[in-house]
Design a protein around this motif. Sequence first.
Motif, short mmCIF file in Angstrom:
data_model
loop_
_atom_site.label_atom_id
_atom_site.label_comp_id
_atom_site.label_asym_id
_atom_site.label_seq_id
_atom_site.Cartn_x
_atom_site.Cartn_y
_atom_site.Cartn_z
N ARG A 114 42.91 30.55 48.92
CA ARG A 114 44.26 31.08 49.18
C ARG A 114 44.77 31.86 47.96
O ARG A 114 45.30 32.97 48.09
CB ARG A 114 45.22 29.93 49.52
N ILE A 115 44.58 31.28 46.77
CA ILE A 115 45.02 31.96 45.54
C ILE A 115 44.27 33.27 45.37
O ILE A 115 44.87 34.31 45.06
CB ILE A 115 44.79 31.03 44.31
N ALA A 116 42.94 33.24 45.58
CA ALA A 116 42.10 34.43 45.40
C ALA A 116 42.54 35.57 46.31
O ALA A 116 42.76 36.70 45.86
CB ALA A 116 40.64 34.08 45.65
N LEU A 117 42.68 35.28 47.61
CA LEU A 117 43.02 36.32 48.57
C LEU A 117 44.44 36.85 48.35
O LEU A 117 44.69 38.04 48.52
CB LEU A 117 42.86 35.79 50.00
N ARG A 118 45.35 35.95 47.94
CA ARG A 118 46.74 36.38 47.68
C ARG A 118 46.78 37.41 46.55
O ARG A 118 47.45 38.44 46.64
CB ARG A 118 47.57 35.15 47.31
N ALA A 139 38.18 34.73 36.69
CA ALA A 139 38.45 34.15 35.37
C ALA A 139 39.49 33.04 35.48
O ALA A 139 39.31 31.95 34.91
CB ALA A 139 38.91 35.22 34.40
N PHE A 140 40.56 33.28 36.25
CA PHE A 140 41.62 32.27 36.38
C PHE A 140 41.09 31.00 37.06
O PHE A 140 41.34 29.88 36.59
CB PHE A 140 42.80 32.84 37.17
N LEU A 141 40.36 31.18 38.16
CA LEU A 141 39.85 30.01 38.88
C LEU A 141 38.86 29.21 38.04
O LEU A 141 38.86 27.98 38.06
CB LEU A 141 39.19 30.44 40.20
N ASN A 147 32.45 27.17 37.13
CA ASN A 147 32.07 28.58 37.18
C ASN A 147 31.20 28.88 38.40
O ASN A 147 31.32 29.94 39.02
CB ASN A 147 31.29 28.97 35.91
N THR A 148 30.33 27.93 38.72
CA THR A 148 29.41 28.11 39.86
C THR A 148 30.19 28.17 41.17
O THR A 148 29.94 29.04 42.02
CB THR A 148 28.38 26.95 39.90
N SER A 250 32.92 37.29 34.67
CA SER A 250 34.30 36.85 34.45
C SER A 250 34.45 35.35 34.68
O SER A 250 35.30 34.71 34.07
CB SER A 250 35.28 37.63 35.34
N ALA A 251 33.61 34.76 35.55
CA ALA A 251 33.63 33.30 35.73
C ALA A 251 33.19 32.61 34.44
O ALA A 251 33.79 31.62 34.02
CB ALA A 251 32.72 32.90 36.88
N SER A 252 32.14 33.14 33.80
CA SER A 252 31.68 32.56 32.53
C SER A 252 32.71 32.76 31.42
O SER A 252 32.96 31.85 30.63
CB SER A 252 30.35 33.19 32.10
N ILE A 253 33.33 33.95 31.39
CA ILE A 253 34.34 34.23 30.37
C ILE A 253 35.58 33.36 30.58
O ILE A 253 36.13 32.78 29.64
CB ILE A 253 34.72 35.73 30.39
N GLY A 254 36.02 33.24 31.84
CA GLY A 254 37.20 32.43 32.15
C GLY A 254 37.05 30.97 31.79
O GLY A 254 38.00 30.31 31.37
N GLY A 255 35.82 30.44 31.93
CA GLY A 255 35.57 29.04 31.60
C GLY A 255 35.82 28.69 30.15
O GLY A 255 36.06 27.53 29.82
#
Length: 600
Positions: A114-118, A139-141, A147-148, A250-255
């Motif tokens: 929901r957060i992603a699509l919003r 990154a936020f999530l 991250n996975t 960005s998942a790795s950076i956000g972590g």
Amino acid sequence: MGSMSDVFRWMWYHRNYIIIFITPLAFLPLPLIVPTSYSQEAKCGYVIILMALYWCTECMPLAVTALLPVVLFPMMGIMKAGDVSIEYLKDSNMLFVGGLLVAIAVEHWNLHKRIALRVLLLVGVRPALLMMGFMIVSAFLSMWISNTATTAMMLPISQAVLHQLQATETRAEERDLQSAAEDNLGFEMESRKIKEGIPDEKNTDTKLQQENGIVLPQVTPESMKENTRNETEEKYSRLTKGMSLSVCYSASIGGTATLTGTTPNLILKGQVDKLFPGNGDVINFASWFGFAFPNMVLMLAISWLWLQFMFLGFNLKKSFGCGMKSDRDKEAYAVMKEEYKKLGGMKFAEGAVLTIFILLVLLWFTREPGFIPGWATVLFNKEDSFVSDGTVAIFMSMLFFVIPSRLPSCGSYGFTEAGKRIKAPPTLLNWQVVHERMPWNIILLLGGGFALAAGSEISGLSKWLGASLAPLQKMPPFAISILLSLLVATFTECSSNTATTTLFLPILASMATTIQLHPLYVMLPCTIAASLAFMLPVATPPNAIAFSFGNLKVIDMVKAGFILNIIGILCVNLGINTWGYIMFDMGTFPQWANNTHSKP
């Protein structure tokens, strides 16, 4: 020749068994031959080398390798079995469990989707903005969930949006070509002139070119349509690659932005608390966030610019768009809106999970903010550090097993699949869901790292390694930090980031105390560098997922990832020499680092 190739093939198929049995025998002379005065250090070094090779080759599951100290340290007389076992469940493990319970609840109720699509609906569907939107959301999530899981959720959404954009653009191009062919009266006039034999300048030029042996290709509506289709496919092939890489990177950076975002961050906290027990809680949720969040934003912005340049080019008008939305943009936007509609209205359970999540983050930030006394200091920690970030994480995550997933009702809550009436609503989480989704192996992996650090300290290996690295004192501190960050970032490409951090941090701590350098000056950059595994598909699970999704070649990942590794190392070293330098008072060697002996 055939028999030799068969032997090598057999050895390759059985390589794990060969590594498991040959490695201990190959390094056995180390504890046996070394003089008695260094026997304890040699024995501990033997265990570390064995575990490092097992972790790098993954010949055994990482968590099983992490249990080796339980067997080898007591048998070699380094530590008692009880003392080793205690290392496997520290406060950092509790913080990890609490953080993961929150992540499981968020995923279980689809709050992350929901957060992603919003956010994506707010950003829009122009290529550059879309990439920026996916990177910000990923990154936020990944600051809060794994991250996975972030990559696995975001990539299908990006693929669906890009597929719709491509289909819409292809249809629009075909319509444009068709209307152009119908409306182009000049094209028909030209055809009539040729049929009637009326010469004109263009025809004369064509005849002259043909007489001189130049043959010009004929441009027909069909060939134009084919060229346009090929150009569109090529454009979206590049865009798909760029989008897939942007999500996993960005998942790795956000972590790296939060203490619970990725395992190496927690390993750093655990190792600092273990090796420097009087550190005054120098690494907590608030202090880590204060240093790592600005660093993450900087890395993310520069990474976006690099990926934009590499896969989309710097045509700002095309990338960002201007004026009204075209039909193709509206259709792609409609796809995301339809996905959002499928989620329905926000349920009570989602609201409850979101509330607990926000409360947890606020309690983490205000527990010990640093510039003023936090609520924990005022209420509980007047004499000693009784309440930690782990205490808060476990307390708040326990609420998931207490709060119902629906509001109390006088009527029925519906029926089960078997037709049985539901008399009371289930809680937000149940143990079955947690048991299936909790990566219990990481807890053992964390414990193995703490056991190694304790063994290195007690055996004297840490002191010996630190003394061996004393010549580094002649180098300027910033050069030491950059050099070690590069070493860790290279090592983590072919080893898990957890194993890399576990192996390097105790050595870096010893080196720092030996050369009278603030331990965090090298430990912080190297911890973040361990998460910068961007170059190979096997380096991290997010990379592997993106590789399977985005029609990528290894060379695509290497080219994009190499520059991102350099960007990451430069950003974190900039951070440690500017705002981090002030935050942690890096200019002075701290008093708590003088005593490296951990608590019994």
